[in-house]
Design an enzyme around this catalytic site. Structure first.
Site, PDB file in Angstrom:
ATOM      1  N   LYS A  18       0.819  -1.203   0.000  1.00 51.82           N
ATOM      2  CA  LYS A  18       0.000   0.000   0.000  1.00 51.82           C
ATOM      3  C   LYS A  18       0.864   1.269   0.000  1.00 51.82           C
ATOM      4  O   LYS A  18       2.013   1.290   0.435  1.00 51.82           O
ATOM      5  CB  LYS A  18      -0.955  -0.006   1.200  1.00 51.82           C
ATOM      6  CG  LYS A  18      -2.057  -1.077   1.095  1.00 51.82           C
ATOM      7  CD  LYS A  18      -3.078  -0.754   0.032  1.00 51.82           C
ATOM      8  CE  LYS A  18      -4.090  -1.878  -0.216  1.00 51.82           C
ATOM      9  NZ  LYS A  18      -5.050  -2.041   0.865  1.00 51.82           N
ATOM     10  N   ARG A  72      -4.242 -10.407   3.341  1.00 49.93           N
ATOM     11  CA  ARG A  72      -4.352 -10.434   1.877  1.00 49.93           C
ATOM     12  C   ARG A  72      -3.089  -9.791   1.302  1.00 49.93           C
ATOM     13  O   ARG A  72      -2.827  -8.612   1.550  1.00 49.93           O
ATOM     14  CB  ARG A  72      -5.605  -9.674   1.449  1.00 49.93           C
ATOM     15  CG  ARG A  72      -5.886  -9.662  -0.045  1.00 49.93           C
ATOM     16  CD  ARG A  72      -7.188  -8.902  -0.321  1.00 49.93           C
ATOM     17  NE  ARG A  72      -7.533  -8.909  -1.740  1.00 49.93           N
ATOM     18  CZ  ARG A  72      -7.107  -8.015  -2.617  1.00 49.93           C
ATOM     19  NH1 ARG A  72      -6.310  -7.021  -2.217  1.00 49.93           N
ATOM     20  NH2 ARG A  72      -7.451  -8.101  -3.890  1.00 49.93           N
TER      21      ARG A  72
END
Length: 280
Positions: free
Chosen positions: A225, A260
């Protein structure tokens, strides 16, 4: 394979059947034939499972936030279904009960088709609030449903954690009303979706509080991210594995049940060590 929670952390590997993933790992570049895409997906899933992943998440539409990454290509429901369905079918045929195939979609018709093809989880980045039919499809199939918090613009009037908890609690209630069994629901705080770097850090810092407030299994997706890149001196997406590993270990300590990730082989090793310490 059945998902049970509390004794281990489950690893979900990401397969983006797109040309435009934020993380640079889309497996459907322009000009690729359907057979080439399916073959690539199977190879990637085989590597994930061999490395220790138990879930494979298939997505056919980029969900990267336009606030931070700019406009993304619009994908029609028919196009998304036509892209992901052959991949779901191929992975279900390849792994059987050896891995759980998840469909990452916000569209009911896509969820329904994937579940009919053997997927056992729906991962909806809008928590069935944009299209409640994803929850209906999960309910009818007896599938797991992941409800993720999302927001178009990263603005919060008050406490970001309180708003995320309230939003997800409402989504859970709506899913249960649609027929999804509560024990089949997982919640995801939506790290990176409608959140600044500071919002992401605050949520991760208070993740145990968030899980306790919702009382449901927790899926956390921090992999590659943007906020990790910022913390690491603007590192590009494929150079964020150590930062991802740090967030995964800390998320497990705070109660994460599923992580994830893109870099499955590296993160499975992180999970094994974290589980050995935390889940004694």
């Amino acid at each position: 394979m059945e998902l049970t929670f509390g004794e281990r952390t489950w690893v979900m590997g990401i397969i983006n059947v797109t040309p435009d993933s934020f993380s640079g790992d889309g497996i459907a570049p322009a000009g690729a034939t359907p057979d080439e895409v399916i073959a690539t997906a199977v190879r990637q899933a085989e590597a994930f499972v061999a490395a220790g992943a138990q879930l494979i998440d298939i997505g056919g539409e980029s969900s990267r936030p336009h606030q931070f990454y700019g406009e993304r290509r619009t994908v029609t429901v028919d196009e998304e279904r036509g892209t992901v369905l052959p991949v779901v079918e191929a992975l279900v045929a390849r792994f059987g009960d050896g891995a759980i195939v998840s469909i990452d979609t916000q569209h009911g018709p896509v969820a329904r088709a994937a579940l009919a093809a053997g997927a056992r989880m729906v991962n909806d980045v809008w928590a069935a609030r944009r299209d409640p039919e994803t929850a209906v499809a999960a309910a009818e199939a007896g599938a797991h449903l992941v409800l993720m918090h999302n927001k178009e613009v990263a603005e919060y009037a008050g406490d970001v954690v309180a708003e995320v908890v309230g939003w997800l609690a409402d989504a859970v209630d709506a899913a249960v009303a649609a027929g999804v069994r509560r024990k089949r629901i997982l919640v995801d705080p939506g790290i990176g979706f409608g959140k600044t770097g500071e919002h992401n850090l605050e949520i991760l810092h208070r993740l145990a509080e968030l899980k306790s407030a919702l009382g449901l299994p927790l899926l956390v997706g921090t992999s590659r991210k943007r906020f990790i890149g910022q913390l690491l001196g603007d590192a590009p997406p494929d150079d964020r594995v150590e930062g991802t590993a740090a967030t995964v270990a800390l998320a497990i300590a705070a109660g994460a049940d599923v992580v994830r990730v893109h870099d499955v082989a590296h993160i499975v090793r992180t999970v094994r060590v974290a589980d050995a310490i935390i889940r004694r």
